[in-house]
Write a protein that holds these residues in place. Structure first.
Motif, PDB file in Angstrom:
ATOM      1  N   UNK A   1       0.955  -1.319  -0.170  1.00  0.00           N
ATOM      2  CA  UNK A   1       0.024  -0.234  -0.167  1.00  0.00           C
ATOM      3  C   UNK A   1       0.929   1.330   0.016  1.00  0.00           C
ATOM      4  N   UNK A   2       0.145   2.231  -0.027  1.00  0.00           N
ATOM      5  CA  UNK A   2       0.894   3.825  -0.074  1.00  0.00           C
ATOM      6  C   UNK A   2       0.373   4.491   1.311  1.00  0.00           C
ATOM      7  N   UNK A   3       1.295   5.022   1.976  1.00  0.00           N
ATOM      8  CA  UNK A   3       1.299   5.785   3.375  1.00  0.00           C
ATOM      9  C   UNK A   3       2.269   6.740   3.583  1.00  0.00           C
ATOM     10  N   UNK A   4       1.941   7.750   4.397  1.00  0.00           N
ATOM     11  CA  UNK A   4       2.905   8.429   4.920  1.00  0.00           C
ATOM     12  C   UNK A   4       2.456   9.018   6.306  1.00  0.00           C
ATOM     13  N   UNK A   5       3.397   9.164   7.020  1.00  0.00           N
ATOM     14  CA  UNK A   5       3.131   9.575   8.488  1.00  0.00           C
ATOM     15  C   UNK A   5       2.976  11.136   8.902  1.00  0.00           C
ATOM     16  N   UNK A   6       2.564  11.441   9.802  1.00  0.00           N
ATOM     17  CA  UNK A   6       2.043  12.896  10.346  1.00  0.00           C
ATOM     18  C   UNK A   6       2.434  12.843  11.912  1.00  0.00           C
ATOM     19  N   UNK A   7       3.107  13.375  12.677  1.00  0.00           N
ATOM     20  CA  UNK A   7       3.028  13.347  14.086  1.00  0.00           C
ATOM     21  C   UNK A   7       2.676  14.687  14.690  1.00  0.00           C
ATOM     22  N   UNK A   8       2.218  15.499  13.790  1.00  0.00           N
ATOM     23  CA  UNK A   8       1.862  16.975  14.298  1.00  0.00           C
ATOM     24  C   UNK A   8       0.796  16.999  15.632  1.00  0.00           C
ATOM     25  N   UNK A   9       0.810  17.912  16.243  1.00  0.00           N
ATOM     26  CA  UNK A   9      -0.558  18.029  17.081  1.00  0.00           C
ATOM     27  C   UNK A   9      -1.506  18.833  16.536  1.00  0.00           C
TER      28      UNK A   9
ATOM     29  N   UNK B   1      -4.342  19.405  17.432  1.00  0.00           N
ATOM     30  CA  UNK B   1      -5.310  20.383  18.351  1.00  0.00           C
ATOM     31  C   UNK B   1      -5.113  21.715  18.081  1.00  0.00           C
ATOM     32  N   UNK B   2      -3.906  22.101  17.398  1.00  0.00           N
ATOM     33  CA  UNK B   2      -3.710  23.674  16.836  1.00  0.00           C
ATOM     34  C   UNK B   2      -3.725  23.757  15.455  1.00  0.00           C
ATOM     35  N   UNK B   3      -3.885  24.821  14.947  1.00  0.00           N
ATOM     36  CA  UNK B   3      -4.378  25.194  13.638  1.00  0.00           C
ATOM     37  C   UNK B   3      -2.911  24.581  12.858  1.00  0.00           C
ATOM     38  N   UNK B   4      -1.777  24.911  13.330  1.00  0.00           N
ATOM     39  CA  UNK B   4      -0.631  24.879  12.601  1.00  0.00           C
ATOM     40  C   UNK B   4      -0.532  23.109  12.529  1.00  0.00           C
ATOM     41  N   UNK B   5      -0.683  22.380  13.286  1.00  0.00           N
ATOM     42  CA  UNK B   5      -0.592  21.051  13.341  1.00  0.00           C
ATOM     43  C   UNK B   5      -1.644  20.288  12.300  1.00  0.00           C
ATOM     44  N   UNK B   6      -2.876  20.985  12.092  1.00  0.00           N
ATOM     45  CA  UNK B   6      -3.716  20.493  11.189  1.00  0.00           C
ATOM     46  C   UNK B   6      -3.434  20.827   9.655  1.00  0.00           C
ATOM     47  N   UNK B   7      -2.917  22.141   9.844  1.00  0.00           N
ATOM     48  CA  UNK B   7      -2.362  22.290   8.379  1.00  0.00           C
ATOM     49  C   UNK B   7      -1.266  21.517   8.126  1.00  0.00           C
ATOM     50  N   UNK B   8      -0.195  21.059   8.989  1.00  0.00           N
ATOM     51  CA  UNK B   8       0.668  20.345   8.417  1.00  0.00           C
ATOM     52  C   UNK B   8       0.357  19.072   8.177  1.00  0.00           C
TER      53      UNK B   8
ATOM     54  N   UNK C   1     -11.532  20.607  19.226  1.00  0.00           N
ATOM     55  CA  UNK C   1     -10.934  21.658  18.746  1.00  0.00           C
ATOM     56  C   UNK C   1     -10.113  21.147  17.319  1.00  0.00           C
ATOM     57  N   UNK C   2      -9.472  19.814  17.424  1.00  0.00           N
ATOM     58  CA  UNK C   2      -8.693  19.252  16.314  1.00  0.00           C
ATOM     59  C   UNK C   2      -9.502  18.884  15.051  1.00  0.00           C
ATOM     60  N   UNK C   3     -10.908  18.428  15.608  1.00  0.00           N
ATOM     61  CA  UNK C   3     -11.605  18.275  14.563  1.00  0.00           C
ATOM     62  C   UNK C   3     -12.153  19.490  13.542  1.00  0.00           C
ATOM     63  N   UNK C   4     -12.392  20.577  14.381  1.00  0.00           N
ATOM     64  CA  UNK C   4     -12.438  21.755  13.782  1.00  0.00           C
ATOM     65  C   UNK C   4     -11.200  22.406  13.092  1.00  0.00           C
ATOM     66  N   UNK C   5     -10.226  22.300  13.397  1.00  0.00           N
ATOM     67  CA  UNK C   5      -8.980  22.699  12.617  1.00  0.00           C
ATOM     68  C   UNK C   5      -8.961  21.822  11.319  1.00  0.00           C
ATOM     69  N   UNK C   6      -9.053  20.631  11.498  1.00  0.00           N
ATOM     70  CA  UNK C   6      -8.846  19.651  10.525  1.00  0.00           C
ATOM     71  C   UNK C   6     -10.066  20.217   9.261  1.00  0.00           C
ATOM     72  N   UNK C   7     -11.080  20.244   9.829  1.00  0.00           N
ATOM     73  CA  UNK C   7     -12.467  20.555   8.625  1.00  0.00           C
ATOM     74  C   UNK C   7     -11.886  22.119   8.141  1.00  0.00           C
ATOM     75  N   UNK C   8     -11.585  22.999   9.011  1.00  0.00           N
ATOM     76  CA  UNK C   8     -11.043  24.273   8.278  1.00  0.00           C
ATOM     77  C   UNK C   8     -10.119  24.173   7.398  1.00  0.00           C
ATOM     78  N   UNK C   9      -9.095  23.407   7.674  1.00  0.00           N
ATOM     79  CA  UNK C   9      -7.969  23.333   6.669  1.00  0.00           C
ATOM     80  C   UNK C   9      -8.397  22.327   5.380  1.00  0.00           C
ATOM     81  N   UNK C  10      -9.078  21.172   5.558  1.00  0.00           N
ATOM     82  CA  UNK C  10      -9.498  20.404   4.366  1.00  0.00           C
ATOM     83  C   UNK C  10     -10.276  21.158   3.441  1.00  0.00           C
ATOM     84  N   UNK C  11     -11.310  21.866   3.999  1.00  0.00           N
ATOM     85  CA  UNK C  11     -12.654  22.557   3.497  1.00  0.00           C
ATOM     86  C   UNK C  11     -12.216  23.075   2.063  1.00  0.00           C
ATOM     87  N   UNK C  12     -11.387  23.924   1.910  1.00  0.00           N
ATOM     88  CA  UNK C  12     -11.121  24.436   0.457  1.00  0.00           C
ATOM     89  C   UNK C  12     -10.631  23.540  -0.442  1.00  0.00           C
ATOM     90  N   UNK C  13     -10.042  22.631  -0.276  1.00  0.00           N
ATOM     91  CA  UNK C  13      -9.267  21.571  -1.160  1.00  0.00           C
ATOM     92  C   UNK C  13     -10.643  20.718  -1.497  1.00  0.00           C
TER      93      UNK C  13
END
Length: 324
Positions: free
Chosen positions: A83-91, A93-100, A145-157
């Protein structure tokens, strides 16, 4: 590791169409994917062709002693199976982590089709008088908080492509559980968030649903020993929840704004209902007291899909009509 996760079919039989539900060319971000439900979901999606971002910062139940190697281990497992996968270990719960996390998906796979936010800590059980600020902050940040930041960041895409799928993990604990107020508060927030995002996403092809899973994870390891704990450990495996999560992320799924109870091979819809109620007859405390038996009689329910539908129904009870 075999990539056929117990032969599970994430939704193929639930749709009027036929054939295997696939995620070829789809990129999916899964949080809490280092273990438990997130892990099972990530592996199942990868086995069906999805390119997966394994997001997990390695925190334990209390948020301490993070083991960031967990995400990398799951990525290796997926890749070793083809399969295909990559990791992300960002926090997240902060906007910067969701953006990462979103940037990791876009950089690796060029797109983001779906996200499943399944990460959650579980603070030690505490009575209301023993609640501590650290636990409440942690569980609110990691869930809502993490859920909202993820949604905010993913939304435009997602909106730019007129397609997206989101699944958020609530909990049956939102119904009320002893010594669980902080955790249940955070999980209840996920329900309101899901329903609002579903309303906002309708015009953009973004479908948003929530689950209340029952699964043997780190959070349920603390059950008091006994017959129920033994039965739960045997029956409520995370692998039995993952197919429903995958279905809700699939192109084949057309549901939005729903909450499903899932566990042990069972899936059920949880609904919000309101009785038609009673007119008090007078604007007084005594009128409220006197009509309360009828209010609590549990008859004549309606099931609003959103606040607008509910408001229109209640306005009708009170005599409002736009046609007048």
């Amino acid at each position: 590791m075999q990539f056929d996760r117990n032969g599970a079919d994430p939704g193929g039989k639930m749709q009027s169409g036929s054939g295997e539900v696939r995620f070829d060319d789809c990129a999916v971000l899964v949080t809490g994917a280092g273990r438990g439900l997130g892990y099972e979901t990530a592996l199942l999606l990868a086995s069906r062709g999805a390119k997966v971002v394994v997001a997990d910062n390695g925190s334990d139940k209390g948020g301490d002693n993070p083991d960031v190697s967990r995400a990398a281990a799951v990525v290796r497992e997926i890749r070793d199976a083809g399969g295909a996968a990559v990791e992300c270990t960002a926090d997240l719960s902060f906007l910067a982590g969701a953006e990462q996390a979103v940037d990791t998906c876009l950089s690796a796979f060029g797109r983001l089709d779906a996200l499943a936010h399944l990460a959650s800590p579980c603070p030690p059980l505490k009575t209301p008088s023993d609640l501590v600020e650290r636990d409440l902050d942690l569980v609110l940040r990691t869930n809502a908080q993490a859920g909202l930041w993820l949604a905010r960041t993913a939304w435009p895409h997602m909106a730019s492509r007129q397609f997206g799928r989101m699944v958020f993990a609530s909990s049956a604990g939102a119904l009320g559980a002893p010594a669980n107020a902080d955790y249940s508060t955070a999980k209840s927030a996920m329900i309101g968030m899901t329903r609002c995002l579903a309303v906002d996403g309708a015009a953009h092809g973004i479908l948003v649903n929530a689950i209340a899973p029952a699964a043997m994870t780190r959070m349920t390891e603390g059950f008091h020993p006994g017959a129920y704990a033994d039965w739960f450990a045997r029956t409520m495996q995370s692998s039995s929840v993952a197919p429903a999560v995958a279905y809700l992320l699939a192109h084949a799924c057309e549901l939005t704004g729903e909450l499903f109870s899932i566990g042990g091979g069972r899936i059920a819809r949880i609904v919000f209902a309101e009785t038609e109620g009673e007119m008090m007859g007078a604007n007084s405390i005594e009128a409220v007291r006197d009509c309360m038996p009828d209010v609590l009689a549990d008859t004549s329910y309606f099931y609003p899909k959103n606040l607008q539908e509910r408001s229109e129904k209640v306005a009708g009870f009170l005599g409002f009509s736009e046609k007048r």
